[in-house]
Scaffold this motif. Structure first.
Motif, PDB file in Angstrom:
ATOM      1  N   ASP A 152       0.693  -1.373   0.036  1.00 38.78           N
ATOM      2  CA  ASP A 152      -0.007  -0.051  -0.052  1.00 38.78           C
ATOM      3  C   ASP A 152       0.665   1.174   0.036  1.00 38.78           C
ATOM      4  N   GLU A 153       2.207   1.074   0.257  1.00 39.70           N
ATOM      5  CA  GLU A 153       3.060   2.352   0.384  1.00 39.70           C
ATOM      6  C   GLU A 153       3.745   2.292  -1.036  1.00 39.70           C
ATOM      7  N   SER A 154       3.438   3.735  -1.613  1.00 39.93           N
ATOM      8  CA  SER A 154       4.075   3.612  -3.021  1.00 39.93           C
ATOM      9  C   SER A 154       4.441   5.153  -3.310  1.00 39.93           C
ATOM     10  N   MET A 155       5.404   5.410  -4.308  1.00 38.07           N
ATOM     11  CA  MET A 155       5.784   6.548  -4.620  1.00 38.07           C
ATOM     12  C   MET A 155       5.978   6.852  -6.117  1.00 38.07           C
ATOM     13  N   GLN A 156       6.224   7.820  -6.625  1.00 38.05           N
ATOM     14  CA  GLN A 156       6.259   8.115  -8.178  1.00 38.05           C
ATOM     15  C   GLN A 156       7.576   8.850  -8.177  1.00 38.05           C
ATOM     16  N   THR A 157       8.727   8.405  -9.204  1.00 37.73           N
ATOM     17  CA  THR A 157       9.881   9.063  -9.641  1.00 37.73           C
ATOM     18  C   THR A 157       9.886   9.129 -10.904  1.00 37.73           C
ATOM     19  N   TRP A 158      10.843   9.694 -11.480  1.00 34.44           N
ATOM     20  CA  TRP A 158      11.127   9.998 -13.076  1.00 34.44           C
ATOM     21  C   TRP A 158      12.416   9.500 -13.502  1.00 34.44           C
ATOM     22  N   ASP A 159      12.545   8.638 -14.415  1.00 37.12           N
ATOM     23  CA  ASP A 159      13.721   8.003 -14.702  1.00 37.12           C
ATOM     24  C   ASP A 159      13.944   8.536 -16.041  1.00 37.12           C
ATOM     25  N   GLU A 160      15.353   8.700 -16.326  1.00 41.30           N
ATOM     26  CA  GLU A 160      15.768   9.298 -17.832  1.00 41.30           C
ATOM     27  C   GLU A 160      15.539   7.994 -18.747  1.00 41.30           C
ATOM     28  N   VAL A 161      15.067   8.260 -20.076  1.00 44.27           N
ATOM     29  CA  VAL A 161      14.739   7.345 -20.978  1.00 44.27           C
ATOM     30  C   VAL A 161      15.506   7.594 -22.167  1.00 44.27           C
ATOM     31  N   ASP A 162      15.811   9.013 -22.579  1.00 44.17           N
ATOM     32  CA  ASP A 162      16.525   9.552 -23.587  1.00 44.17           C
ATOM     33  C   ASP A 162      16.920  10.703 -23.271  1.00 44.17           C
ATOM     34  N   SER A 163      17.905  11.416 -23.942  1.00 41.55           N
ATOM     35  CA  SER A 163      18.698  12.531 -23.770  1.00 41.55           C
ATOM     36  C   SER A 163      19.449  12.955 -25.199  1.00 41.55           C
ATOM     37  N   CYS A 164      19.603  14.261 -25.269  1.00 44.13           N
ATOM     38  CA  CYS A 164      20.286  14.591 -26.293  1.00 44.13           C
ATOM     39  C   CYS A 164      21.145  16.038 -26.003  1.00 44.13           C
ATOM     40  N   PHE A 165      22.516  16.127 -26.378  1.00 41.42           N
ATOM     41  CA  PHE A 165      23.088  17.310 -25.733  1.00 41.42           C
ATOM     42  C   PHE A 165      23.592  18.071 -27.006  1.00 41.42           C
ATOM     43  N   GLY A 166      24.222  19.450 -26.931  1.00 45.23           N
ATOM     44  CA  GLY A 166      24.631  19.891 -27.953  1.00 45.23           C
ATOM     45  C   GLY A 166      23.792  20.981 -28.671  1.00 45.23           C
ATOM     46  N   PHE A 167      22.859  21.705 -28.047  1.00 44.09           N
ATOM     47  CA  PHE A 167      21.962  22.586 -28.613  1.00 44.09           C
ATOM     48  C   PHE A 167      22.516  24.002 -28.214  1.00 44.09           C
ATOM     49  N   TYR A 168      22.520  24.819 -29.351  1.00 44.16           N
ATOM     50  CA  TYR A 168      23.114  26.305 -29.320  1.00 44.16           C
ATOM     51  C   TYR A 168      21.868  27.235 -29.240  1.00 44.16           C
ATOM     52  N   GLY A 169      21.561  27.835 -28.225  1.00 47.14           N
ATOM     53  CA  GLY A 169      20.411  28.709 -28.175  1.00 47.14           C
ATOM     54  C   GLY A 169      19.137  28.106 -27.659  1.00 47.14           C
ATOM     55  N   GLY A 170      18.668  28.956 -26.618  1.00 52.19           N
ATOM     56  CA  GLY A 170      17.511  28.382 -25.547  1.00 52.19           C
ATOM     57  C   GLY A 170      16.122  28.364 -26.762  1.00 52.19           C
ATOM     58  N   ALA A 171      15.930  29.161 -27.605  1.00 54.77           N
ATOM     59  CA  ALA A 171      14.792  28.930 -28.279  1.00 54.77           C
ATOM     60  C   ALA A 171      14.699  27.605 -29.021  1.00 54.77           C
ATOM     61  N   PHE A 172      15.948  27.559 -29.497  1.00 56.06           N
ATOM     62  CA  PHE A 172      15.989  26.192 -30.690  1.00 56.06           C
ATOM     63  C   PHE A 172      16.089  25.152 -29.723  1.00 56.06           C
ATOM     64  N   ALA A 173      16.799  24.937 -28.419  1.00 58.25           N
ATOM     65  CA  ALA A 173      16.649  23.892 -27.578  1.00 58.25           C
ATOM     66  C   ALA A 173      15.490  23.583 -27.242  1.00 58.25           C
ATOM     67  N   ARG A 174      14.541  24.788 -26.847  1.00 54.69           N
ATOM     68  CA  ARG A 174      13.215  24.389 -26.406  1.00 54.69           C
ATOM     69  C   ARG A 174      12.259  23.803 -27.342  1.00 54.69           C
ATOM     70  N   ALA A 175      12.419  24.176 -28.808  1.00 56.81           N
ATOM     71  CA  ALA A 175      11.725  23.555 -29.843  1.00 56.81           C
ATOM     72  C   ALA A 175      11.887  21.996 -30.201  1.00 56.81           C
ATOM     73  N   GLN A 176      13.442  21.718 -30.108  1.00 58.56           N
ATOM     74  CA  GLN A 176      13.669  20.490 -30.387  1.00 58.56           C
ATOM     75  C   GLN A 176      13.559  19.672 -29.203  1.00 58.56           C
ATOM     76  N   ALA A 177      13.327  20.093 -27.775  1.00 62.54           N
ATOM     77  CA  ALA A 177      13.163  19.165 -26.590  1.00 62.54           C
ATOM     78  C   ALA A 177      11.483  18.850 -26.894  1.00 62.54           C
ATOM     79  N   ARG A 178      10.620  19.725 -27.222  1.00 62.51           N
ATOM     80  CA  ARG A 178       9.096  19.616 -27.355  1.00 62.51           C
ATOM     81  C   ARG A 178       8.935  18.622 -28.341  1.00 62.51           C
TER      82      ARG A 178
END
Length: 193
Positions: A152-178
């Motif tokens: 009956d005791e439970s919890m929720q966590t988030w596990d990384e399943v994918d990632s990508c590095f090397g985006f230059y510029g926040g606006a571009f990185a946000r669009a690619q992330a979404r």
């Protein structure tokens, strides 16, 4: 601070934006097409953008003595004698520089159709790197946990399943992330069915 950008409608996946502290200098990439002449490092406060300045660096050195008209004369020279384009970069914090391509290089790249945009893109990418505006996205899946000794005791966590590095510029990185979240979620849904 989690920097969560977006979560899927069912709440199963989310994407975070994280700062990429180890993004490489984009000017070190062998695929760069644009030449850069550094014209002012603010008395050595900033590093030169490129080391050699490309095929027209010698022409710049012959013209740079004229502080007031040198950039204008060089721009005209590149346009008239080489059919090229010169763009000037003068960021608040960074080296002042001239970014250029010759007409021959522009024709080889894209028949000269979008060359100014290409020069701007390389310039903006470098400026983002120089300012530390470099990012990575991380897609995480929500995972539920229960204790073996007490189901009956439970919890929720988030596990990384994918990632990508090397985006230059926040606006571009946000669009690619979404976009990456949308693609990952749809592929996961297809696999599940």
């Amino acid at each position: 601070m989690t920097n969560v950008l977006d979560t899927t409608e069912d709440g199963r996946y989310r994407v975070r934006l994280v700062h990429d502290d180890h993004a490489p200098n984009p000017r070190r990439d062998r695929d760069t097409q644009v030449h850069v002449i550094t014209i002012d490092t603010h008395l050595g406060q900033y590093m030169p953008v490129d080391r050699d300045g490309g095929p027209l660096a010698e022409a710049w050195h012959r013209l740079c003595w004229n502080r007031w008209k040198g950039v204008e004369i060089f721009t005209r020279y590149v346009s008239i004698f080489h059919g090229g384009i010169v763009l000037e970069s003068a960021p608040d914090k960074g080296a002042r520089s001239l970014w250029y391509m010759t007409g021959e290089e522009m024709v080889a790249l894209d028949a000269g159709l979008l060359s100014e945009g290409y020069i701007e893109a390389e310039m903006e990418e470098y400026e983002a790197w120089a300012e530390g505006d470099t990012w990575a996205w991380v897609i995480e899946e929500r995972v539920g946990w229960t204790r073996d000794s007490n189901p009956d005791e439970s919890m929720q966590t988030w596990d990384e399943v994918d990632s990508c590095f090397g985006f230059y510029g926040g606006a571009f990185a946000r669009a690619q992330a979404r976009n990456a979240l949308r693609v990952y979620a749809s592929q996961s849904a297809d696999i599940a069915t």
